[in-house]
Enzyme design. Structure first.
Site, PDB file in Angstrom:
ATOM      1  N   SER A 116       0.829  -1.208   0.000  1.00 37.84           N
ATOM      2  CA  SER A 116       0.000   0.000   0.000  1.00 37.84           C
ATOM      3  C   SER A 116       0.860   1.253   0.000  1.00 37.84           C
ATOM      4  CB  SER A 116      -0.861  -0.015   1.266  1.00 37.84           C
ATOM      5  OG  SER A 116      -1.431   1.247   1.484  1.00 37.84           O
ATOM      6  N   TYR A 140      -2.094   0.673  10.316  1.00 35.36           N
ATOM      7  CA  TYR A 140      -2.307  -0.139   9.112  1.00 35.36           C
ATOM      8  C   TYR A 140      -1.078  -0.063   8.201  1.00 35.36           C
ATOM      9  CZ  TYR A 140      -3.686  -1.012   4.299  1.00 35.36           C
ATOM     10  OH  TYR A 140      -3.699  -1.454   3.001  1.00 35.36           O
ATOM     11  N   LYS A 144       1.913  -2.968   6.661  1.00 35.04           N
ATOM     12  CA  LYS A 144       2.328  -3.200   5.268  1.00 35.04           C
ATOM     13  C   LYS A 144       3.840  -3.013   5.127  1.00 35.04           C
ATOM     14  CE  LYS A 144      -1.608  -4.303   3.452  1.00 35.04           C
ATOM     15  NZ  LYS A 144      -1.857  -5.539   2.734  1.00 35.04           N
TER      16      LYS A 144
END
Ligand code: UDP
Length: 325
Positions: A116, A140, A144
């Site tokens: 991402s 989040y 990643k």
């Protein structure tokens, strides 16, 4: 070539499966059915399993001769990643390690990872190249970035070859109208704006109008899901031909503000869309725009559906079918 699509019935995975139907690849799916729709398997064999269940994952992988694994399964809600960091470490990091460990033991050495733009955080320069340092601004994004680092370690320890595809803002729906974006709860801008247009929601909240951007609202690089899955096909072919690990941005090199998205949605739906200006959302960078030279030059990727009109039109067609359901 036999491919396992992990998270194959979710938003991007289901578009991937549809694209695979146009090829001769031998496809199977592994999914825990936590989101997405079971009817999206397109008759490919589905192994229902959660990646936390490493024994079962190992059993499935050992009974088949997969050449490559594509990994779409992840939790993706930034706000939830603040409230429940353990879930994000488990689902995004530990579960990926489980999968990689099983692959390592079975000598499956090709992997395509859904990364991402969140790994970049608040970029130091725009457009962001793949060489920009990792600086995630939310949990989040941390997960990643962690997985990307772990992939490097696996390459060194067991010769795993991988492609990390750093998606910018995945959006839009299949042009045939049969599948599209559906999260529960939905948090993404385009589907929410269109839910207002269809009458399923009363207004759209605009999270901040005081950002250092031309109109004060956040700017993002929106890329159509069908262009994203095409990038996976090209990445997979490149990996198979070169046996070289790579990292690519998948974006359009164009930014649109929240206001511009709402304006486009008004034009396409011909419906007024009431807005409410609210405070900034935690963990939102002001502006994210991809430098996409690398994927365009090396893989000949050429986005066909990522103009804003096609994105919003396809998402609107999909929203109309959801409203009827
Ligand atoms: N956004 C918004 N209202 C919403 C949902 C999103 O103003 O109801 C904004 C959000 O703050 C961000 C942009 O729209 O600036 C895109 O958000 P989205 O959640 O779609 O994707 P993200 O950029 O977080 O991956």
């Amino acid at each position: 070539m036999k491919i396992l699509v992990v998270g194959g019935i979710g938003y991007i995975g289901s578009h991937m499966l549809k694209r695979f139907k146009e090829t001769n690849y031998d496809i199977e799916i592994l999914d825990n059915l936590s989101s997405g729709q079971k009817e999206n398997t397109l008759n490919y064999k589905l192994h229902v399993c959660d990646l936390s269940d490493k024994e079962t994952v190992y059993k499935i992988l050992s009974e088949q001769n997969y050449d490559l694994v594509m990994h779409f399964a992840a939790s993706i809600n930034v706000e939830e990643s603040y409230n429940n960091p353990k879930k994000y470490q488990q689902n995004n990091v530990i579960n990926t390690i489980n999968l990689l460990d099983c692959m390592k033991n079975l000598k499956i050495n090709k992997f395509i990872f859904s990364s991402s733009a969140a790994v970049y955080g608040e970029p130091e320069h725009l457009p962001v190249t793949e060489l920009h340092p990792f600086n995630p601004v939310n949990p989040y994004g941390d997960t990643k970035a962690e997985v990307e680092k772990i992939l490097k370690s696996y390459e060194e320890s067991c010769g795993l070859k991988y492609v990390s595809l750093r998606y910018f803002n995945a959006c839009g729906a299949h042009l045939d109208g049969t599948i599209g974006e559906m999260h529960d709860p939905e948090t993404h801008l385009i589907p929410l704006v269109l839910q207002v247009a269809s009458g399923r929601k009363k207004h759209i909240s605009v999270f901040g109008d005081d950002y250092p951007t031309p109109d004060g609202t956040c700017v993002r690089d929106y890329v159509h899901v069908m262009d994203i899955v095409e990038a996976h096909i090209l990445a997979m072919e490149n990996l198979t031909n070169t046996h070289k690990s790579q990292v690519f941005n998948i974006g359009n090199k164009k930014g649109f503000s929240v206001n511009q998205i709402i304006q486009m949605a008004k034009e396409i739906t011909k419906v007024d869309i009431p807005i409410k200006i609210q405070g900034r959302r935690k963990g939102d960078p002001a502006e994210l725009i991809a430098d996409n030279k690398k994927i365009m030059n090396l893989l000949n990727w050429n986005p066909k559906y990522s103009d804003l009109q096609t994105i919003v039109k396809s998402a609107w067609n999909w929203e109309k079918t959801l409203k009827i359901k």
